[in-house]
Write an enzyme that holds these catalytic residues in place. Structure first.
Site, PDB file in Angstrom:
ATOM      1  N   ASN A 101       0.880  -1.180   0.000  1.00  0.00           N
ATOM      2  CA  ASN A 101       0.000   0.000   0.000  1.00  0.00           C
ATOM      3  C   ASN A 101       0.904   1.212   0.000  1.00  0.00           C
ATOM      4  O   ASN A 101       1.929   1.201   0.677  1.00  0.00           O
ATOM      5  CB  ASN A 101      -0.794   0.120   1.311  1.00  0.00           C
ATOM      6  CG  ASN A 101      -1.916  -0.860   1.391  1.00  0.00           C
ATOM      7  OD1 ASN A 101      -2.201  -1.555   0.436  1.00  0.00           O
ATOM      8  ND2 ASN A 101      -2.552  -0.897   2.549  1.00  0.00           N
ATOM      9  N   GLY A 102       0.471   2.266  -0.657  1.00  0.00           N
ATOM     10  CA  GLY A 102       1.265   3.494  -0.614  1.00  0.00           C
ATOM     11  C   GLY A 102       1.898   3.759  -1.959  1.00  0.00           C
ATOM     12  O   GLY A 102       1.440   3.254  -2.991  1.00  0.00           O
ATOM     13  N   LYS A 486     -21.214  15.484  -1.054  1.00  0.00           N
ATOM     14  CA  LYS A 486     -21.935  14.208  -0.949  1.00  0.00           C
ATOM     15  C   LYS A 486     -22.621  13.892  -2.270  1.00  0.00           C
ATOM     16  O   LYS A 486     -22.558  12.781  -2.749  1.00  0.00           O
ATOM     17  CB  LYS A 486     -22.954  14.312   0.194  1.00  0.00           C
ATOM     18  CG  LYS A 486     -23.248  13.077   0.950  1.00  0.00           C
ATOM     19  CD  LYS A 486     -22.297  12.697   2.053  1.00  0.00           C
ATOM     20  CE  LYS A 486     -20.864  12.621   1.715  1.00  0.00           C
ATOM     21  NZ  LYS A 486     -19.960  12.807   2.823  1.00  0.00           N
ATOM     22  N   GLU A 489     -20.001  12.999  -5.110  1.00  0.00           N
ATOM     23  CA  GLU A 489     -19.204  11.771  -5.001  1.00  0.00           C
ATOM     24  C   GLU A 489     -20.006  10.491  -5.216  1.00  0.00           C
ATOM     25  O   GLU A 489     -19.439   9.496  -5.653  1.00  0.00           O
ATOM     26  CB  GLU A 489     -18.422  11.714  -3.687  1.00  0.00           C
ATOM     27  CG  GLU A 489     -19.254  11.494  -2.461  1.00  0.00           C
ATOM     28  CD  GLU A 489     -18.410  11.487  -1.190  1.00  0.00           C
ATOM     29  OE1 GLU A 489     -17.310  10.936  -1.191  1.00  0.00           O
ATOM     30  OE2 GLU A 489     -18.885  12.040  -0.182  1.00  0.00           O
TER      31      GLU A 489
HETATM   32  C1  F6R Z   1     -16.320  12.123   1.628  1.00  0.00           C
HETATM   33  C2  F6R Z   1     -15.249  11.429   2.293  1.00  0.00           C
HETATM   34  C3  F6R Z   1     -13.887  11.984   2.210  1.00  0.00           C
HETATM   35  C4  F6R Z   1     -13.198  11.897   3.575  1.00  0.00           C
HETATM   36  C5  F6R Z   1     -11.747  12.368   3.466  1.00  0.00           C
HETATM   37  C6  F6R Z   1     -11.060  12.386   4.806  1.00  0.00           C
HETATM   38  O1  F6R Z   1     -17.547  11.519   1.863  1.00  0.00           O
HETATM   39  O2  F6R Z   1     -15.443  10.387   2.874  1.00  0.00           O
HETATM   40  O3  F6R Z   1     -13.897  13.285   1.735  1.00  0.00           O
HETATM   41  O4  F6R Z   1     -13.914  12.666   4.483  1.00  0.00           O
HETATM   42  O5  F6R Z   1     -11.053  11.532   2.595  1.00  0.00           O
HETATM   43  O6  F6R Z   1     -11.004  11.122   5.371  1.00  0.00           O
HETATM   44  P1  F6R Z   1     -10.717  10.922   6.900  1.00  0.00           P
HETATM   45  O7  F6R Z   1     -11.817  11.544   7.661  1.00  0.00           O
HETATM   46  O8  F6R Z   1     -10.654   9.443   7.067  1.00  0.00           O
HETATM   47  O9  F6R Z   1      -9.411  11.589   7.185  1.00  0.00           O
END
Ligand code: F6R
Length: 609
Positions: A101-102, A486, A489
């Protein structure tokens, strides 16, 4: 992004790995693969698409007894989704198998060097350099472990890597830098995953690898070596406090709907034991050890990405209004490259559902040497961000499986409200009313669910538009940004979020009868101004769906369609508005026939830049 699963132990390694990959599919779903060793022979199976396809192929091979296996579910970075680009990758002799991963940033350079030495490549990936490099290093190093470690030292970038060597069926090698990896400890067996969800129903005992750590895992033990400091590391297993049940779909058709419907209990879990109106206190245990330092904080910088960033923007309004502390919210991806003055009295607050977002981790790393307080609001227990911050507040929303973040936003905003109240030390007139309102919110969310049929009808009415504008003011402004995200996406409809006050400064030019607007027009001191914006849109033939507060009469007179939310304080409106927008986007996407849990081109946990 991408999921890694591994097993070494007694038997049924492949079954465990495939089940684990399925539970990690939300991290990437372009292709999947698994390598195992059977009677001294390596067997690798890969499939483009979902893990189900891999499972079917493996079933046809009737693989029964396998004591070691590594698997991977991919989110393409280098090269299209194809069998050749799917992991595990291997050396030319097919004796070394690697999942990763990465991103390997110096892979071009390594590839050219390896090609000059006669190595040939079958994929377009950055990962494929790893098995070839191990192969090359094996020619000079005394053991596979040494060759593996030398290889890891030669890689630049971010990675979680696991490797298998056909001549060592009792060993699994792993390494990590800026990409999560957790080892589950069983009885005569070890489990490996990039996310604890893949192993939590087999063991609750886990060891998290930290940056620069390389582990050699056998069924009965593991040795960890920090290659930067050249020391052996002793680590005790920690106990996971996840509830495996929560990740199950139950009767819901998909995780997104299930997670939206978990909002009442999400708010409940986020306030349980923290909000105590009878004692007139808001107690956040996770901040206890930094309470003294918090007294000297005169500015907070919030860093986050995507939905978590929008929760941060709501937090900015909350903390400034309730606690009177100036707040600045920055996209983590911008913050990490920015040269800005940063005083010791500024605290950095990272918000992340997964706790593994690469940019947010990088933002925290950037200030490592500044000596500032680093706080977190994180959902995933034991994740990298949770472990690298000085203190923080867990969301306790349970695992979020659907790629689009829903209940995590609800939890983050709830926690931000609690932090604002906590920092206010009771000096705000909103202290008691807000505590009371937070307790009332779960029932108010349930009332919104009762009007879901109306929201669905509206979603069907608007599903074929190709553009959408979301507008709001004050607390409604970050909600507009989140609503637009929302919708785009999961429905792939172009949507933009704007402050309603900006309409005349440009966006109004887009409005015509083909460009509808979703207006957040809930009760509050700026409602009349938003109503005027709606009128201006209607005067230009723009269609408007508005969210208004129950009992309000003015919005329905100007907006074509209205969805009502129960009356609440302005500060808690985002929690109710978000639910409506999540449901609206959900129904639009479902009506368009999309896979709401696995939107195209996306993955949960953005663990690469
Ligand atoms: C949108 C969504 C992403 C995450 C973003 C941050 O619905 O899920 O925009 O909010 O990738 O992710 P976290 O909160 O895991 O750092």
């Amino acid at each position: 992004m991408c999921g890694i699963v591994g097993y070494i132990g007694k038997t049924k390694a492949v079954d465990f790995v495939v089940d684990g990959l399925q539970s990690l599919e939300y991290r990437g779903y372009d292709s999947a693969g698994v390598s195992t060793i059977i009677d001294g022979q390596a067997v690798t199976t890969k499939q483009v698409g979902r893990v189900d396809a891999l499972r079917v192929e493996l079933e046809s091979l009737s693989i029964n007894k396998t004591a070691v296996a590594v698997g991977h579910t991919r989110w393409a970075t280098h090269g299209i989704p194809s069998v050749n680009n799917a992991h595990p990758h291997f050396n030319s002799d097919k004796t070394i198998f690697v999942v990763h991963n990465g991103i390997i940033e110096n892979y071009q350079e390594l590839r050219t060097m390896l090609q000059s030495k006669g190595y040939s490549f079958v994929s377009e990936t950055d990962t494929e350099v790893i098995p070839h490099l191990i192969d090359l290093n094996l020619k000079t190093e005394k053991s596979f472990q040494k060759a593996f470690e030398k290889t890891i030292e030669e890689l630049d970038g971010a990675y979680a890597i696991s490797a298998l060597h056909v001549s060592e069926p009792d060993s699994l090698y792993v390494a990590r830098l800026s990409s999560p990896l957790v080892i589950g400890v069983g009885d005569g067996e070890h489990f490996l995953a990039s996310d604890a969800t893949a192993i939590m129903d087999r063991t609750k005992k886990v060891i998290y690898l930290d940056d620069y750590e390389v582990a050699h895992i056998t069924p009965d033990g593991l040795k960890i070596h920090n290659i930067r400091d050249a020391v052996q590391v002793q680590k005790e297993a920690e106990l996971l406090d996840y509830d495996a049940e929560k990740a199950a779909l139950g009767d819901y058709p998909n995780f997104m709907l299930k997670e939206i419907h978990e909002a009442p209990q999400t708010i409940q879990s986020a306030i349980r034991g923290r909000i105590k109106p009878e004692a007139n206190t808001v107690k956040l245990g996770g901040l206890d050890n930094v309470m003294e330092q918090l007294q000297f904080i005169d500015r907070i910088v919030i860093v986050a990405c995507g939905t978590s960033y929008y929760a941060g923007l709501v937090g900015e309004y909350l903390i400034e209004e309730i606690a009177g502390i100036p707040v600045e919210v920055q996209l983590a991806s911008e913050f990490k490259y920015r040269n800005e003055p940063f005083s010791r009295s500024t605290a950095l607050l990272a918000i992340s559902q997964s706790g593994e977002t690469a940019d947010t981790i990088a933002a925290l790393k950037k200030v490592e040497s500044y000596g500032v307080l680093r706080l977190g609001i994180v959902n995933a227990v034991g994740s990298t961000i949770a472990r690298m911050t000085d203190a923080g507040v867990y969301c306790h929303a349970g695992p979020e499986q659907s790629v689009a973040s829903t209940k995590a936003f609800i939890a983050q905003v709830t926690v931000l409200t609690e932090i604002a109240l906590n920092l206010s030390e009771g000096r705000t007139p909103l202290y008691k009313p807000l505590m009371k309102e937070l307790q009332a919110l779960p029932d108010k969310v349930k009332q919104i669910f009762e009007s879901d049929g109306d929201i669905e009808k509206l979603a069907h009415k608007y599903k074929d538009y190709v553009d959408f504008l979301f507008i709001g003011r004050k607390y409604g402004y970050p909600c507009a940004l989140e609503g637009a995200l929302k919708l785009k996406e999961i429905s792939y409809i172009h949507a933009e979020g704007y402050s309603a006050g900006e309409m005349k400064h440009g966006p109004l030019a887009m409005i015509d009868k083909q460009f509808p607007t979703f207006a957040i027009a809930t009760d509050g001191e700026l409602l009349e101004k938003t109503v005027s914006n709606i009128e201006e849109i209607r005067a230009r033939k723009g269609k408007v769906v508005a969210i208004a507060t129950q009992g309000n009469k003015s919005v329905a007179k100007v907006a074509g369609d209205v969805i009502y939310i129960p009356e609440t304080l302005e500060q808690t409106q985002p929690l109710l508005i978000a639910i409506v927008m999540q449901l609206f986007s959900y129904h639009v996407a479902m009506a368009k026939g999309h896979n709401v849990d696995r939107p195209r081109n996306l993955a949960k946990s953005v663990t690469v830049e």
